[in-house]
Design a protein around this motif. Structure first.
Motif, PDB file in Angstrom:
ATOM      1  N   ALA A 232      35.020  14.424  46.553  1.00 22.41           N
ATOM      2  CA  ALA A 232      36.097  15.050  45.783  1.00 22.41           C
ATOM      3  C   ALA A 232      35.773  16.506  45.508  1.00 22.41           C
ATOM      4  O   ALA A 232      34.619  16.867  45.268  1.00 22.41           O
ATOM      5  N   ASN A 233      36.822  17.330  45.550  1.00 24.57           N
ATOM      6  CA  ASN A 233      36.746  18.689  45.055  1.00 24.57           C
ATOM      7  C   ASN A 233      37.155  18.699  43.587  1.00 24.57           C
ATOM      8  O   ASN A 233      37.990  17.892  43.157  1.00 24.57           O
ATOM      9  N   LEU A 234      36.565  19.602  42.805  1.00 22.72           N
ATOM     10  CA  LEU A 234      36.816  19.667  41.368  1.00 22.72           C
ATOM     11  C   LEU A 234      37.500  20.969  40.998  1.00 22.72           C
ATOM     12  O   LEU A 234      37.226  22.023  41.577  1.00 22.72           O
ATOM     13  N   GLY A 248      38.719  31.426  33.144  1.00 19.69           N
ATOM     14  CA  GLY A 248      39.294  31.143  34.445  1.00 19.69           C
ATOM     15  C   GLY A 248      38.931  29.755  34.943  1.00 19.69           C
ATOM     16  O   GLY A 248      38.028  29.091  34.420  1.00 19.69           O
ATOM     17  N   LEU A 249      39.636  29.292  35.964  1.00 15.80           N
ATOM     18  CA  LEU A 249      39.356  27.990  36.548  1.00 15.80           C
ATOM     19  C   LEU A 249      38.060  28.038  37.353  1.00 15.80           C
ATOM     20  O   LEU A 249      37.758  29.039  38.002  1.00 15.80           O
ATOM     21  N   HIS A 250      37.304  26.957  37.320  1.00 15.34           N
ATOM     22  CA  HIS A 250      36.038  26.850  38.031  1.00 15.34           C
ATOM     23  C   HIS A 250      36.130  25.705  39.034  1.00 15.34           C
ATOM     24  O   HIS A 250      36.624  24.624  38.705  1.00 15.34           O
ATOM     25  N   GLY A 251      35.640  25.947  40.233  1.00 15.69           N
ATOM     26  CA  GLY A 251      35.646  24.924  41.264  1.00 15.69           C
ATOM     27  C   GLY A 251      34.328  24.173  41.314  1.00 15.69           C
ATOM     28  O   GLY A 251      33.363  24.488  40.617  1.00 15.69           O
ATOM     29  N   GLY A 252      34.283  23.165  42.149  1.00 17.95           N
ATOM     30  CA  GLY A 252      33.078  22.363  42.326  1.00 17.95           C
ATOM     31  C   GLY A 252      33.373  21.187  43.235  1.00 17.95           C
ATOM     32  O   GLY A 252      34.455  21.086  43.813  1.00 17.95           O
ATOM     33  N   ILE A 269      31.162  25.049  32.233  1.00 15.93           N
ATOM     34  CA  ILE A 269      32.210  26.052  32.396  1.00 15.93           C
ATOM     35  C   ILE A 269      31.856  27.221  31.489  1.00 15.93           C
ATOM     36  O   ILE A 269      31.928  27.121  30.263  1.00 15.93           O
ATOM     37  N   GLY A 270      31.441  28.330  32.084  1.00  8.57           N
ATOM     38  CA  GLY A 270      30.977  29.467  31.308  1.00  8.57           C
ATOM     39  C   GLY A 270      32.090  30.391  30.855  1.00  8.57           C
ATOM     40  O   GLY A 270      33.251  30.279  31.268  1.00  8.57           O
ATOM     41  N   GLY A 271      31.721  31.332  29.989  1.00 13.85           N
ATOM     42  CA  GLY A 271      32.659  32.348  29.529  1.00 13.85           C
ATOM     43  C   GLY A 271      33.697  31.845  28.547  1.00 13.85           C
ATOM     44  O   GLY A 271      34.822  32.353  28.504  1.00 13.85           O
TER      45      GLY A 271
END
Length: 366
Positions: A232-234, A248-252, A269-271
């Motif tokens: 799966a992609n996150l 912002g959105l973060h992928g994984g 999830i930073g920031g």
């Protein structure tokens, strides 16, 4: 390909082959033993390698065995086993089942554990479920095997590994060096590709005095409730008041999760500042990670979210101090006003008393 001294699991090959961490792409020897400093010659090394082969008996470029078969059908294939070490080695080759570790890593049953799925379906030319032989350095042997799907084989993906094992005698314990090529056998029938996020929690982390810094750590458990192996992609994000994104959105991504397996993952999830109210959300977009395009399926994305709180302590402290100062100033002002009013009242009273005294004197004059 992958080599290990572990009895239970194999490490991943890297991002390109995370979905099949026990597969191989080329022959790589096990980690060699090093010679002591000053020795003229290197110590003996143990090397094990496996690789899928074509009908001509040569490597055919596959990184894993991938089959699609009907219940009751048999599939024949070949594997090359090589000695990449510096001494003659005794090999044991057998098939076993795969599973996911708690962290999602692709793992194989220990050598002593009996397989019940695709590992139990494999037989070599002599009809046995394992073969033993000896190879000289740089020698390679071609093995032909057959996977016989039971007539009552359940639809979906059955995953295991074809293992080549060399046991190295140690001074205190024996070391089992295993190299495996993964086997993905799909039995035809009703396919149900589905991942479920069975639990989801989020917490905010960061310095209490920094209202604009920090991160949200999401911890979630994913279960493959279907019968198809899926990666799966996150997409991870955090929103705050009125649905405004706090960052912002973060992928994984997560590696292949086998049917019936459950694994727990963490994403940072930073920031993310201290907005007090935070809503963390993770969207999983599952897919079939296979080099065989005929095995691709459409899978519905799934998502979960969790609310966490991140009080802006510095701002709250400043507001509390401002409120205290405001209260003190107002109290001081009211006290001054009360004192001033007392003075006015006193003066009015004193003036009235003087006026009455003067009037009394005038009335009493002869």
């Amino acid at each position: 390909m992958l080599s290990t001294t572990s009895r239970r699991r194999f490490p991943a090959l890297g991002a390109a082959l995370l979905v099949a961490a026990a597969t191989i792409a080329f022959l790589v020897p096990s980690a060699p033993a090093t010679a002591a400093e000053g020795d003229a010659t290197s110590a003996a090394t143990v090397g094990v390698a496996t690789r899928p082969a074509g009908e001509d008996g040569r490597p055919d470029g596959r990184s894993r065995f991938t089959f699609t078969a009907d219940p009751g059908q048999s599939i024949t294939d070949r594997v090359l086993v090589g000695n990449t070490g510096t001494e003659r080695q005794d090999f044991t080759v057998f098939a076993t089942d795969a599973f996911n570790g708690e962290d999602g890593s692709f793992s194989l049953l220990a050598s002593a554990d009996a397989p019940t799925s695709v590992g139990a379906w494999l037989r070599f030319d002599d009809g046995s479920d394992r073969v033993r032989f000896s190879l000289a350095p740089d020698e390679v042997r071609l093995l032909t095997f057959t996977i016989a799907v039971p007539a009552d084989g359940t639809p979906g993906d059955h995953v295991g590994g074809l293992v080549a094992s060399v046991v190295e005698d140690g001074q205190q314990v024996n070391v089992d060096r295993r190299v495996a090529t993964s086997i993905f056998a799909r039995v035809s029938g009703e396919l149900q590709p589905q991942l479920t996020i069975t639990s989801y929690d989020a917490t905010h982390e960061g310095d209490w005095w920094n209202p604009v810094g920090g991160a949200v750590k999401a911890r979630y458990t994913v279960t493959n409730t279907g019968n198809v192996a899926l990666a799966a992609n996150l997409t991870n994000g955090v929103s705050t008041w009125f649905g405004i994104f706090a960052t912002g959105l973060h992928g994984g991504s997560i590696p292949v999760l086998l049917p019936g397996n459950t694994s727990t993952y963490e994403t940072t999830i930073g920031g993310v500042g201290q907005w007090f109210y935070l809503d963390a959300r993770t969207v999983l977009s599952p897919f079939v990670d296979s080099p065989d395009m005929t095995q691709q399926l459409s899978v519905t994305p799934v998502s979960r979210d969790a609310v966490t709180f991140a009080p802006p302590w510095t701002l709250l402290i400043l507001l509390a101090l401002a409120a205290i100062v405001f209260v003190l100033l107002r109290w001081h002002r009211r006290r001054d006003e009360a004192l001033a009013q007392q003075w006015v009242d006193y003066m009015e009273h004193a003036t009235a008393s003087d006026a009455n005294s003067a009037a009394d004197l005038r009335v009493g004059a002869p």
